[in-house]
Each structure stands twice: as structure tokens, then as C-alpha cells.
Motif scaffolding. Structure first.
Motif, PDB file in Angstrom:
ATOM      1  N   UNK A 406       0.842  -1.205   0.000  1.00  0.00           N
ATOM      2  CA  UNK A 406       0.000   0.000   0.000  1.00  0.00           C
ATOM      3  C   UNK A 406       0.876   1.254   0.000  1.00  0.00           C
ATOM      4  N   UNK A 407       1.960   1.242   0.781  1.00  0.00           N
ATOM      5  CA  UNK A 407       2.899   2.374   0.771  1.00  0.00           C
ATOM      6  C   UNK A 407       3.586   2.502  -0.589  1.00  0.00           C
ATOM      7  N   UNK A 408       3.904   1.353  -1.182  1.00  0.00           N
ATOM      8  CA  UNK A 408       4.581   1.367  -2.486  1.00  0.00           C
ATOM      9  C   UNK A 408       3.675   1.887  -3.588  1.00  0.00           C
ATOM     10  N   UNK A 409       2.362   1.851  -3.383  1.00  0.00           N
ATOM     11  CA  UNK A 409       1.429   2.293  -4.428  1.00  0.00           C
ATOM     12  C   UNK A 409       1.527   3.787  -4.689  1.00  0.00           C
ATOM     13  N   UNK A 410       2.172   4.537  -3.774  1.00  0.00           N
ATOM     14  CA  UNK A 410       2.355   5.968  -3.971  1.00  0.00           C
ATOM     15  C   UNK A 410       3.553   6.259  -4.881  1.00  0.00           C
ATOM     16  N   UNK A 411       4.252   5.225  -5.302  1.00  0.00           N
ATOM     17  CA  UNK A 411       5.386   5.357  -6.217  1.00  0.00           C
ATOM     18  C   UNK A 411       5.058   4.634  -7.526  1.00  0.00           C
ATOM     19  N   UNK A 412       5.795   4.958  -8.560  1.00  0.00           N
ATOM     20  CA  UNK A 412       5.676   4.195  -9.802  1.00  0.00           C
ATOM     21  C   UNK A 412       6.327   2.830  -9.585  1.00  0.00           C
ATOM     22  N   UNK A 413       5.825   1.779 -10.221  1.00  0.00           N
ATOM     23  CA  UNK A 413       6.397   0.437 -10.018  1.00  0.00           C
ATOM     24  C   UNK A 413       7.896   0.378 -10.285  1.00  0.00           C
ATOM     25  N   UNK A 414       8.373   1.130 -11.289  1.00  0.00           N
ATOM     26  CA  UNK A 414       9.798   1.068 -11.618  1.00  0.00           C
ATOM     27  C   UNK A 414      10.668   1.721 -10.555  1.00  0.00           C
ATOM     28  N   UNK A 415      10.038   2.497  -9.651  1.00  0.00           N
ATOM     29  CA  UNK A 415      10.798   3.185  -8.612  1.00  0.00           C
ATOM     30  C   UNK A 415      11.015   2.305  -7.376  1.00  0.00           C
ATOM     31  N   UNK A 416      10.358   1.147  -7.335  1.00  0.00           N
ATOM     32  CA  UNK A 416      10.420   0.252  -6.170  1.00  0.00           C
ATOM     33  C   UNK A 416      11.299  -0.964  -6.470  1.00  0.00           C
TER      34      UNK A 416
END
Length: 454
Positions: A406-416
Motif C-alpha cells: 500500500x505504501x509502495x502504491x504511492x510510487x511508480x512500479x519502476x521506482x520500487x
């Protein structure tokens, strides 16, 4: 050569030490070059006090005077302060390097330098006109002195020096007024203190800086705040945006040039950029004069990136990137310059695999992440925003992974990037990755001291 490679001395200073033609002239060395050579080449011959006097008192005073708008209008109290520092430092050093006779001669020269000053230039013209009018034809020295007062030397486009009669320049006046308007109208809010300090450091060291950022990062406000902190004389500061403006800027009358969106405002403008780029060599020379001119270029990052695809120059090397404020609805854009979000760095073979693994990981838990309790997510986001790191803990199948996704959803997938082994950390590309998820940090099924230590 070591000093040059370490950038302790600049290219133009190196040319003074080893000129292409003729012999080196010590009289052309500035205070910075002389201080650098003494402290770097003869460290064993200097005491800590000597280094302090040379670097802090003499060179430091020189740097402070360099950024004054006009030393000729200095108040007596300020003059006494600066002169006192120089006098104390010089006398202390003189006692160590001169014999009694040479020291006395040095002190006389110093006293002469303090009391000797140039006459009032305007009054010189009046006196000459009244007393020497009849001698003009026979005394060319007086004529040359008069012309010197009304002729200004300006740098030409090819690097040569041109002379022109000083006249009222309406365009120059408009450039001054534009800067005054910008200083007053652009608010100094939402600025980054760190980037602000970086801008000032580059101006003091290099005399030029490029300030860039995205639309929401307040990079213009940060540049303005940094300029205000340098205390430039507003009457000796101008704002330009097109190449033609540079022709109206006299380095003798200007301390700061603020270039605002010189390569395009909303998008990259090749015709506009080409004109500015053609002036770069001339602009960089003005930053290396005995009385340098400071240049601040403010532009959008994507426009700057486009410019560098076609043009590159020394002037574009000193860059300060300003990132925007973070919020729940609008997190900071930490991927300036990363347009191709599907490309992962390939300097390690494992990087591509990590990207695929992370992508599948986020897809697998996407649905469950939408069901995370709002209060839990709010608390997690608050701590994460404040500390930039968070540990999610709890019993098995309690939803820890769902909160992380859920926290990662605030970033673009390529940024994680999902890390499953400490060695994976070496595969990070900080130009792309903004969020790292470390799964089973303390061990998967039981406490693993070895993994924790790694």
C-alpha cells in the motif's frame, strides 16, 4: 598537476603558472592562487597560525570584498574592519619572513597603500577642462585619461575585448527592473535549505550555477532565496531570458546575472537555446575575471535534459536539483530525468531479475493492499514521511506485506525494488530506485542473526 586534477586550481590559474608564450608573471596571480600554492606546496614550512592567517584572514577577507557591490562606497567603519584584519595578518607573517630592514620597508609600503587613493574621477575631468584645455593637442596623456573615463571595455562574442562609449542603455535598465520585479514577486516559500546552501557554495566557488527541478519543486523560489542570502546590490543585478540581452550587460556594472528559463518556458525551444549556448564561452570568461560576474541559470529539468542532448558545456556542469515537498496526495518526484520507467540498470545481471521479481510481488499483493485499515495506513504513512524508513512488524498473516505494498502504491512500479538478500543492495541504481522493500529482515521462519548482521 595534482592540484589541477584535484581541482584545487582552475584551468585559467594553471595557464598563469605555465603560460603558452613567455614566462610566468607573478604580478598576474590573484590572492586565491597565491594562497593555494603556499599552503599546498609548502605545508611543512608553515605553522598552524600561518595557515590560518593566509587562508582565513587574507584570502577570506578577499572573498568577502569580492562580493561587495562597490568597495569605493565602503563606510569608514567597514574599511577599518577589513583593513585591520589584513594589517594584523600581514604584519605577523612579515615578522617571520623578513629581516629587520626588509620588514621596515614592507611596513612603509603597506602604510602607503592605506593612505594612497585614486582622485575623484569626475573632478579630474573638471580640473582638466579648466586648466589644460589649451594643452590638449600637445599632451596626449591627458587626452587618454579623459577618454578612459568615458570608455568601457566589454567582452566580445569571440572572447576578444571591445571598447565602447558609455551611454544610457534603456534595455539594460529594463533588465535591472525585471530582476527587481522577480525579487519582489517570487515568494521565498517552500524552499529547500540544503539546496539553497548548495547554490550559494557553487556561486562562491565557481561563480556560476544551474538551478533546476520539476514544476512543483519550487526551484525558482529556492534560487531567489539563495540569491537574497548573498546580499547582491539589486542595482547591479539583472535578469535575462534571451541571448540578445547579454550584449547589454557590462561586467563592470553588473555583479549578478539571473537567467530565467533561457532554453524555453513551457517546452524546449531550440532557436532560443541555440542563441544562449553560443554565448556560453563568453559568459564563462566573465566568471573567471579578476572581478568575476556571478551567473544563475534557472530552468526546468526536462528542458535542461533536452538541451544536453544537443549541446553540452562547462557552464552546465554545476547543477543543483531542487525536489518538491512531499504530501499524501502529491509525493515528491524523486525520478527527475528518469523518463523510461521500463528500463532497469544493467551494470549487474541481477538487477533485471529484481525488477521482474518486484513487479510480480506488487501485482500479487495489490488487491490485499486495497483492504488495509485506513488508520493503520495513515499511521504508517506519517512515520514513513517523517523518518523516510519504517519497520512493519506483527504475527504471521496479519497484513504486514499488504501495508508495505500500500505504501509502495504511492510510487511508480519502476521506482520500487524488493530486496531478499543483503547482496541485492549492491544492485541499486539510485537514479531510478526511490523505495526499497526488505522482506523478512530478521529471518523468514526464525530469527537469523547472520542475515541481520549482514
Amino acid at each position: 598537476m595534482q592540484l589541477k586534477m584535484k581541482r584545487r586550481i582552475r584551468e585559467d590559474q594553471y595557464d598563469l603558472l605555465y603560460p603558452r608564450y613567455g614566462k610566468a608573471d607573478v604580478e598576474q596571480w590573484d590572492v586565491t592562487l597565491l594562497a593555494t600554492l603556499i599552503t599546498e606546496l609548502f605545508p611543512t614550512s608553515l605553522q598552524p597560525l600561518d595557515i590560518f592567517l593566509i587562508k582565513t584572514e587574507i584570502r577570506g577577507t578577499r572573498n568577502e570584498l569580492q562580493h561587495l557591490s562597490s568597495t569605493s562606497n565602503m563606510a569608514d567603519a567597514d574599511f577599518d574592519k577589513y583593513w585591520g584584519r589584513l594589517e594584523t595578518a600581514a604584519k605577523t607573517l612579515a615578522k617571520q619572513v623578513f629581516n629587520a630592514k626588509d620588514e621596515a620597508s614592507f611596513l612603509k609600503k603597506m602604510e602607503f597603500a592605506k593612505r594612497n587613493n585614486l582622485p575623484n574621477l569626475g573632478d579630474c575631468l573638471r580640473v582638466w577642462f579648466e586648466d589644460n584645455l589649451n594643452e590638449v593637442n600637445s599632451n596626449t596623456r591627458e587626452m587618454a585619461s579623459v577618454f578612459k573615463q568615458v570608455i568601457a571595455e566589454i567582452p566580445g562574442t569571440s572572447g576578444d575585448t571591445k571598447k565602447r562609449i558609455k551611454v544610457v542603455d534603456n534595455i539594460f535598465t529594463k533588465l535591472q527592473e525585471s530582476f527587481e520585479t522577480t525579487i519582489k514577486e517570487v515568494p521565498a516559500r517552500s524552499i529547500s535549505v540544503k539546496e539553497c546552501a548548495d547554490i550559494r557554495t557553487k556561486l562562491r566557488d565557481k561563480h556560476h550555477v544551474v538551478v533546476t527541478g520539476s514544476y512543483n519543486s519550487s526551484y525558482t523560489e529556492t534560487a531567489i532565496a539563495a540569491v537574497k542570502g548573498m546580499h547582491y546590490d539589486i542595482k547591479r543585478s539583472v535578469e535575462m531570458s534571451i541571448s540578445l540581452d547579454w550584449r547589454h550587460i557590462d561586467p563592470e556594472n553588473v555583479d549578478l546575472v539571473f537567467c530565467r528559463n533561457p532554453f524555453g518556458s513551457l517546452s524546449y525551444d531550440e532557436s532560443k537555446a541555440k542563441g544562449i549556448v553560443d554565448m556560453f564561452n563568453n559568459m564563462i570568461r566573465t566568471t573567471k575575471r579578476n572581478r568575476p560576474l556571478d551567473i544563475v541559470i534557472v530552468t526546468d529539468f526536462q528542458i535542461l535534459k533536452k538541451l544536453k542532448e544537443y549541446h553540452d558545456h562547462e557552464l552546465l556542469e554545476e547543477v543543483v536539483k531542487v525536489f518538491g515537498d512531499t504530501s499524501e496526495t502529491q509525493p515528491a518526484d524523486l525520478t527527475l530525468g528518469c523518463e523510461n520507467h521500463k528500463v532497469y540498470s544493467t551494470y549487474l545481471p541481477a538487477v533485471h531479475n529484481l525488477g521482474v521479481l518486484t513487479s510480480n510481488y506488487l501485482k500479487q499483493h495489490k488487491i490485499s493492499s486495497l483492504q488495509v485499515d485506513k488508520d493503520v495506513l495513515k499511521e504508517a504513512k506519517g512515520k514513513f514521511k517523517a523518518k523516510k524508513a519504517i519497520v512493519l512488524t506483527g504475527p504471521r498473516k496479519c497484513g504486514k506485506t499488504s501495508v508495505a505494498v500500500a505504501l509502495a502504491s504511492f510510487y511508480k512500479p519502476c521506482q520500487c525494488l524488493l530486496l531478499t538478500d543483503p547482496y541485492d543492495f549492491k544492485a541499486l541504481d539510485f537514479q531510478i530506485t526511490c523505495l526499497v522493500i526488505i522482506e523478512d529482515f530478521t529471518g523468514k521462519y526464525c530469527y537469523d542473526k547472520k542475515d541481520v548482521c549482514r
